[in-house]
Each structure stands twice: as structure tokens, then as C-alpha cells.
Design a protein around this motif. Structure first.
Motif, PDB file in Angstrom:
ATOM      1  N   VAL A  14      33.690  41.844  40.250  1.00 31.45           N
ATOM      2  CA  VAL A  14      34.786  40.906  40.010  1.00 31.45           C
ATOM      3  C   VAL A  14      35.028  40.155  41.312  1.00 31.45           C
ATOM      4  O   VAL A  14      35.138  40.761  42.379  1.00 31.45           O
ATOM      5  N   TYR A  15      35.074  38.843  41.212  1.00 34.44           N
ATOM      6  CA  TYR A  15      35.306  38.031  42.407  1.00 34.44           C
ATOM      7  C   TYR A  15      36.352  36.956  42.126  1.00 34.44           C
ATOM      8  O   TYR A  15      36.597  36.594  40.969  1.00 34.44           O
ATOM      9  N   GLU A  16      36.915  36.466  43.205  1.00 34.97           N
ATOM     10  CA  GLU A  16      37.883  35.373  43.106  1.00 34.97           C
ATOM     11  C   GLU A  16      37.126  34.067  42.942  1.00 34.97           C
ATOM     12  O   GLU A  16      36.207  33.774  43.716  1.00 34.97           O
TER      13      GLU A  16
ATOM     14  N   THR B  69      41.951  33.229  37.847  1.00 30.39           N
ATOM     15  CA  THR B  69      41.494  33.160  39.241  1.00 30.39           C
ATOM     16  C   THR B  69      40.335  34.107  39.540  1.00 30.39           C
ATOM     17  O   THR B  69      39.782  34.065  40.640  1.00 30.39           O
ATOM     18  N   GLU B  70      39.979  34.979  38.575  1.00 35.72           N
ATOM     19  CA  GLU B  70      38.902  35.937  38.807  1.00 35.72           C
ATOM     20  C   GLU B  70      37.859  35.862  37.704  1.00 35.72           C
ATOM     21  O   GLU B  70      38.157  35.497  36.563  1.00 35.72           O
ATOM     22  N   ASN B  71      36.639  36.227  38.058  1.00 31.92           N
ATOM     23  CA  ASN B  71      35.508  36.243  37.142  1.00 31.92           C
ATOM     24  C   ASN B  71      34.793  37.590  37.263  1.00 31.92           C
ATOM     25  O   ASN B  71      34.680  38.131  38.351  1.00 31.92           O
ATOM     26  N   ARG B  72      34.327  38.114  36.137  1.00 33.79           N
ATOM     27  CA  ARG B  72      33.490  39.324  36.140  1.00 33.79           C
ATOM     28  C   ARG B  72      32.043  38.874  35.930  1.00 33.79           C
ATOM     29  O   ARG B  72      31.730  38.246  34.929  1.00 33.79           O
TER      30      ARG B  72
END
Length: 150
Positions: free
Chosen positions: A75-77, A91-94
Motif C-alpha cells: 500500500v502506498y500513498e 490517497t492510497e493504492n494497493r
């Protein structure tokens, strides 16, 4: 009505037996190199997105080679300059990690408007050039799977 990107994606490391890795420079951000990556569409699984993105971004058919689901996700911003592509407040993506093993460094056909050039480089060199920490993590894992360290 605006269609937003799904904050779930697939990253695919395309590599050769001697760990040459395909990296591509983004068309919308000069100097930003990356592996194949893209968001899930409609009701896709991460696997289906990986296969589709490989075809769209490189012209390669992942079914002709060894596609591996590493059963890992990060998971990143989402970078602020790309957040407008997602629903408000996202605001986050897996990102799910895959690898595609090719027999050799093959020529690819880049998606117009998505990438401007590509290179086949050693996995350690790729880790120095890609912009995202998740792509660096994936490259580190690739080396480790082959008994190598960065």
C-alpha cells in the motif's frame, strides 16, 4: 459523470533468466521510469489486470510466458499530481506484485501516450532508476528469489 481509477493495481516485473528487467519511461512525467503497472478495471482480478497491462503497455502476451503471482501487495500513498484520477479523498493504492519471465530481452511495442521509451537493464540498475519504492521493493524481491542481494 467522471470515471475514477480504482485504487487497486498490478505491478509486473518483466525479466529474463539473467535478470535483465524491462523499464519504461513515463510519457506524462519525464525521467520517471517504471515496470508495467496499472489499475484494475471493472470487475478484474489483479491477475487479469496484470495480463491486460502487459499487453497494453508492451504488446506482449503474458499467456505465452511464465506469469507468476507473488502473493504480495504493498500500500502506498498516491502522488499528489496523480490524485485527480481517483475519487475525492482517495490517497492510497494497493499494488499487487507479479513477475513475467521471458526467455530473452524481447522488443516491445509501447502504448502511445503512456511511455516514451524502454530499456532492458540489470535488475540492480533498474532499482536505481525506477521512481517508486514499491517498484524498488519488487526488484529487491526478484533478486532474493534468485539468491542475490542488492
Amino acid at each position: 459523470m467522471k470515471t475514477y481509477k480504482t485504487p487497486i493495481s498490478a505491478l509486473v516485473l518483466i525479466h529474463t533468466p539473467d535478470l535483465q528487467v524491462l523499464i519504461m519511461e513515463r510519457a506524462d512525467k519525464a525521467g520517471f521510469w517504471q515496470s508495467v503497472t496499472g489499475s484494475l478495471e471493472n470487475d478484474e482480478t489483479p491477475w487479469q489486470a496484470a495480463v491486460r497491462e502487459v499487453r497494453e503497455e508492451t504488446g506482449l502476451d503474458a499467456a505465452q510466458y511464465e506469469l507468476q503471482d507473488w502473493q504480495v501487495s504493498n500500500v502506498y500513498e498516491i502522488y499528489p499530481h496523480w490524485r485527480h484520477r481517483y475519487a475525492p479523498g482517495v490517497t492510497e493504492n494497493r499494488e499487487h506484485l507479479f513477475a513475467l519471465a521471458l526467455p530473452a530481452a524481447l522488443p516491445v511495442t509501447l502504448a502511445p501516450g503512456e511511455h516514451v521509451r524502454y530499456e532492458w537493464v540489470d535488475w540492480r540498475e533498474a532499482a536505481k532508476r525506477v521512481f517508486s519504492w514499491t517498484n524498488i521493493d519488487a526488484l529487491k524481491r526478484l533478486g532474493e528469489r534468485h539468491g542475490l542481494k542488492m
